[in-house]
Design an enzyme around this catalytic site. Structure first.
Site, PDB file in Angstrom:
ATOM      1  CG  ASP A 198       9.615   2.094  -3.403  1.00 23.01           C
ATOM      2  OD1 ASP A 198       9.497   0.827  -3.187  1.00 23.01           O
ATOM      3  OD2 ASP A 198      10.133   2.987  -2.654  1.00 23.01           O
ATOM      4  CG  HIS A 524       1.646  -0.070  -6.349  1.00 20.31           C
ATOM      5  ND1 HIS A 524       1.016   1.197  -7.078  1.00 20.31           N
ATOM      6  CD2 HIS A 524       2.906   0.695  -5.913  1.00 20.31           C
ATOM      7  CE1 HIS A 524       1.764   2.336  -6.767  1.00 20.31           C
ATOM      8  NE2 HIS A 524       2.905   2.060  -6.165  1.00 20.31           N
ATOM      9  CG  ASP A 566      -5.245  -8.045  -8.998  1.00 17.16           C
ATOM     10  OD1 ASP A 566      -3.936  -7.457  -8.935  1.00 17.16           O
ATOM     11  OD2 ASP A 566      -5.389  -8.880  -9.817  1.00 17.16           O
ATOM     12  CD  GLU A 575       4.419  -0.814  -3.028  1.00 17.61           C
ATOM     13  OE1 GLU A 575       3.739  -0.155  -2.468  1.00 17.61           O
ATOM     14  OE2 GLU A 575       5.721  -0.526  -3.190  1.00 17.61           O
TER      15      GLU A 575
HETATM   16  O1  9MR Z   1       4.819   3.850  -5.492  1.00 18.13           O
HETATM   17  C1  9MR Z   1       4.870   4.233  -4.105  1.00 18.13           C
HETATM   18  C2  9MR Z   1       4.661   2.905  -3.201  1.00 18.13           C
HETATM   19  O2  9MR Z   1       5.848   2.325  -3.555  1.00 18.13           O
HETATM   20  C3  9MR Z   1       4.330   3.353  -1.689  1.00 18.13           C
HETATM   21  O3  9MR Z   1       4.380   2.283  -0.878  1.00 18.13           O
HETATM   22  C4  9MR Z   1       3.415   4.326  -1.671  1.00 18.13           C
HETATM   23  C5  9MR Z   1       3.448   4.559  -0.096  1.00 18.13           C
HETATM   24  O4  9MR Z   1       4.433   5.306   0.221  1.00 18.13           O
HETATM   25  O5  9MR Z   1       3.425   5.438  -2.188  1.00 18.13           O
HETATM   26  C6  9MR Z   1       3.369   5.164  -3.707  1.00 18.13           C
HETATM   27  O6  9MR Z   1       3.307   6.237  -4.472  1.00 18.13           O
HETATM   28  C7  9MR Z   1       2.410   7.072  -4.629  1.00 18.13           C
HETATM   29  C8  9MR Z   1       2.419   8.211  -3.612  1.00 18.13           C
HETATM   30  O7  9MR Z   1       2.704   7.994  -2.516  1.00 18.13           O
HETATM   31  C9  9MR Z   1       1.374   9.039  -3.962  1.00 18.13           C
HETATM   32  N1  9MR Z   1       1.166   9.419  -5.346  1.00 18.13           N
HETATM   33  C10 9MR Z   1       1.089   8.273  -6.241  1.00 18.13           C
HETATM   34  C11 9MR Z   1       2.293   7.490  -5.966  1.00 18.13           C
HETATM   35  C12 9MR Z   1       2.156   6.201  -7.112  1.00 18.13           C
HETATM   36  O8  9MR Z   1       0.921   5.632  -6.667  1.00 18.13           O
HETATM   37  O1  9MR Z   2       5.751  -1.757   4.750  1.00 23.54           O
HETATM   38  C1  9MR Z   2       5.265  -0.370   5.085  1.00 23.54           C
HETATM   39  C2  9MR Z   2       4.277  -0.325   6.048  1.00 23.54           C
HETATM   40  O2  9MR Z   2       4.256  -0.863   7.335  1.00 23.54           O
HETATM   41  C3  9MR Z   2       3.897   1.080   6.323  1.00 23.54           C
HETATM   42  O3  9MR Z   2       2.683   1.528   6.983  1.00 23.54           O
HETATM   43  C4  9MR Z   2       3.851   1.925   4.815  1.00 23.54           C
HETATM   44  C5  9MR Z   2       3.581   3.370   4.968  1.00 23.54           C
HETATM   45  O4  9MR Z   2       4.855   4.252   5.610  1.00 23.54           O
HETATM   46  O5  9MR Z   2       5.149   1.647   4.197  1.00 23.54           O
HETATM   47  C6  9MR Z   2       5.241   0.422   3.767  1.00 23.54           C
HETATM   48  O6  9MR Z   2       6.650   0.339   3.122  1.00 23.54           O
HETATM   49  C7  9MR Z   2       6.570   0.756   1.881  1.00 23.54           C
HETATM   50  C8  9MR Z   2       7.689   1.774   1.931  1.00 23.54           C
HETATM   51  O7  9MR Z   2       7.447   2.876   2.423  1.00 23.54           O
HETATM   52  C9  9MR Z   2       8.111   2.291   0.473  1.00 23.54           C
HETATM   53  N1  9MR Z   2       8.202   1.101  -0.343  1.00 23.54           N
HETATM   54  C10 9MR Z   2       7.052   0.307  -0.433  1.00 23.54           C
HETATM   55  C11 9MR Z   2       6.883  -0.203   0.832  1.00 23.54           C
HETATM   56  C12 9MR Z   2       5.633  -1.536   0.805  1.00 23.54           C
HETATM   57  O8  9MR Z   2       4.604  -0.731   0.531  1.00 23.54           O
END
Ligand code: 9MR
Ligand code: 9MR
Length: 601
Positions: A198, A524, A566, A575
């Site tokens: 993100d 991701h 993947d 991610e």
């Molecule tokens: O792209 C987002 C990713 O970076 C985060 O780790 C994840 C969890 O917070 O959320 C992803 O975004 C998703 C969102 O939470 C739900 N709708 C789809 C988004 C893109 O896949």
């Molecule tokens: O690494 C984080 C993981 O420990 C948490 O369980 C998860 C959901 O809160 O979020 C992960 O961090 C994400 C962050 O919220 C948004 N950017 C992407 C991070 C990696 O997925």
């Protein structure tokens, strides 16, 4: 025709010892189905091994034969034959494996492993400096995450891209309003790295990331001073690793409110941006709520940075002093505000717009107090911090570091700098050393008997969101023990987790993009998805197996060690994130550094 061509291409690539042709590896089109099967079933560090180092592969299939063979890459000669171990069972999937040990085969070259009835493994090399390029790439991965700046082809190659997210006009969110900075007023907080796939920046996650990278510098300064990276600052007279770290440090500094020392929790859009390139993601950016966790992580990083950059005062006049000053004012804010936690849903009831991006909400900041106090104490010697440093209790276990649990980062730093305090604190030294030993020995328990003979996976809880970072952080813990107790078993155990990350695992993937034969192609990661390249941005560590499967993508398995897919949709297993890449940097740098020191002996 196509099949033959593909095979021919594959074969040539093998001969070249080339890495990263995962797309081919994933396709089933080869002339030799048996051989293809073995690529998937012989799990091996897909880069290779040091001549003098341990060498282990895992056969993740039933075999009739008890022998394995090391062949030269052109398939003609058997150079080594060994016996497979008895069967091991994965407690997660119930599948059986057998282990191939061939450490006493030391001849440099390119090889593959062969098991009769199964076929050949991917090719791998035996040579010096086998992980040097990986170490560089894992830091250059941070460069490729830089925001507010164009990435020219010279440094980013085919991943060159336009500048995005200038972050020169960032809105104070209602949750962050103060007298000097009312809701809707703006600040500038440019630079820094994208957190992950993100486009936001989060102080808490930057905290452990920066602490880990600065520790890599502090633990291996000689190696790091010579370590050259393909980044724009490569010709200045600062070590390249510290140039890269500085890029994020500048951003972090802008996240502190100079009026009171408090630090904003994150800089973010209200919701996640679409799957577009950085320059197309132009929604309003906010700084959100000052929190105790963010402020203490900031204090710890700045205090550590102060002593690291103090050695480079000529290149960066005043930087170290300013780091120490902002660390101190952050600490004061935290002392006055010891329990301002980040609870995003609760915050959204009180303020708008609602913020729905990553929370990094930590409900317990006692470990952040210990980490910040330790770094401040080491850097200043000021006794006011000492009382906040709590060694682990008799019946407590040193916890593995994660973004929400930074207590052991304090102990690593304290042990690293023990000469500055041990005279006055023999009891504390004794207890910290014994705690570190207990932690490392706990990790080592029975690992030779595990299905993949790695430290990683010894406990079910190893498989969480970002499990690759668990493997890398276990490696760091073992390396701290190696440094302290000089027992090679810890170094070799750490190496087993690098083997895990590079392919000796239940999924068969090397989790580092671009490094290995079968690597994640669909991480991701917004830039990787939105650009025109087939290959994702390289040098990035995929999250790895996570039985939580919170993204609800289609996974091939529910077993903890196999819960990986993947696919772009899989933000819970595929991610990438800066706090996962940083321990990979540490692990690869440390192992290379020790290896090169050994060769000099
Ligand atoms: O792209 C987002 C990713 O970076 C985060 O780790 C994840 C969890 O917070 O959320 C992803 O975004 C998703 C969102 O939470 C739900 N709708 C789809 C988004 C893109 O896949
Ligand atoms: O690494 C984080 C993981 O420990 C948490 O369980 C998860 C959901 O809160 O979020 C992960 O961090 C994400 C962050 O919220 C948004 N950017 C992407 C991070 C990696 O997925």
């Amino acid at each position: 025709m196509l099949m033959q061509n593909t095979y021919y291409k594959y074969y040539n690539l093998l001969l070249l010892g080339a890495i990263s042709f995962s797309a081919l590896a994933c396709s089933n089109a080869t002339a030799d189905d048996e051989a293809e099967k073995a690529y998937e079933l012989i799990r091996i560090n897909q880069l290779g091994f040091y001549p003098e180092g341990p060498k282990v592969a895992v056969i993740a299939a039933a075999t009739d034969d008890n022998a394995f063979h090391v062949l030269s890459v052109d398939d003609t000669d058997t150079l080594y034959t060994g016996n497979l171990s008895g069967e091991r069972t994965s407690p997660y999937s119930g599948k059986t494996t057998r282990i191939a040990h061939f450490s006493d085969f030391k001849q440099p070259g390119s090889y593959k492993l062969h098991v009769a009835g199964l076929g050949n493994s991917y090719s791998f090399s035996i040579r010096e400096k086998i992980y040097e390029k990986l170490a560089q790439a894992s830091v250059e991965g941070f460069y490729l995450q830089r925001m507010s700046v164009e990435l020219p082809e010279k440094y980013a190659g085919q991943w060159a891209r336009a500048a995005g997210h200038p972050d020169t006009v960032v809105v104070i969110h209602a949750s962050a309003a103060s007298e000097d900075r009312p809701e809707g007023s703006t600040i500038a907080a440019p630079k820094g790295w994208y957190d992950a796939g993100d486009y936001n920046k989060y102080i808490v996650n930057s905290g452990i990331t920066m602490g880990t990278l600065l520790s890599a510098y502090e633990d291996f300064p000689a190696f790091a001073n010579d370590f050259s990276l393909n980044i724009p600052e490569q010709d200045n007279d600062l070590p390249d690793l510290l140039d890269e770290v500085l890029y994020n440090l500048r951003w972090m500094q802008a996240m502190q409110d100079p009026a009171d020392g408090g630090v904003y929790h994150k800089l973010t859009t209200a919701d996640f941006e679409g799957m577009v390139m950085p320059e197309e993601a132009t929604n309003t950016r906010y700084v959100v709520k000052k929190t105790t966790a963010a402020t203490l992580d900031f204090a710890a990083v700045m205090a550590q940075a102060a002593r690291v950059y103090a050695n480079f005062d000529a290149q960066l006049p005043g930087l170290a002093d300013s780091c120490l000053q902002v660390a101190t004012s952050a600490w004061k804010w935290a002392e006055k505000n010891p329990a301002v936690l980040y609870d995003q849903p609760a915050m959204n009831e009180d303020f708008s717009p609602a913020i729905t991006t990553g929370a990094y909400g930590d409900g317990d900041v006692s470990d952040e107090f210990i980490w910040a106090a330790a770094e401040l104490w080491i850097s200043t010697g000021d006794e006011q911090y000492r009382e906040h440093i709590k060694p682990m209790g008799e019946d407590e276990q040193m916890p593995l570091p994660s973004w929400a649990q930074v207590r052991s980062l304090a102990y690593y730093s304290l042990l690293r700098h023990q000469q500055t305090w041990k005279e006055n604190e023999p009891e504390m030294l004794k207890s910290m050393k014994s705690q570190l030993k207990t932690m490392a020995d706990g990790l080592m328990e029975n690992h030779q008997e595990n299905a993949y003979a790695t430290i990683m996976g010894g406990r079910e809880k190893d498989f969480v969101w970002g499990s690759s970072a668990v493997a890398a952080n276990q490696g760091i813990a073992l390396l701290q023990a190696y440094k302290m107790f000089d027992d090679k078993k810890y170094l070799e155990a750490a190496l087993s987790n690098l083997d895990y990350l590079l392919g000796r695992n239940a999924t068969g993937y090397s989790f580092v993009t671009g490094y290995g034969h079968k690597t994640p192609m669909f991480i991701h990661h917004r830039p990787s998805e939105a650009d025109d390249n087939e290959e994702p941005v390289p040098g990035l560590l995929s999250g790895g197996p996570n039985p939580g499967q919170q993204d609800e993508c289609d996974y091939p398995s529910d077993a903890a060690d196999e819960s990986f897919v993947d696919a772009e949709c899989s933000y819970a297993s595929n991610e990438i994130a800066i706090n996962w890449n940083a321990p990979l940097v540490y692990l690869a740098m440390a192992i290379e550094s020790y290896h090169q020191q050994d060769n000099k002996k």
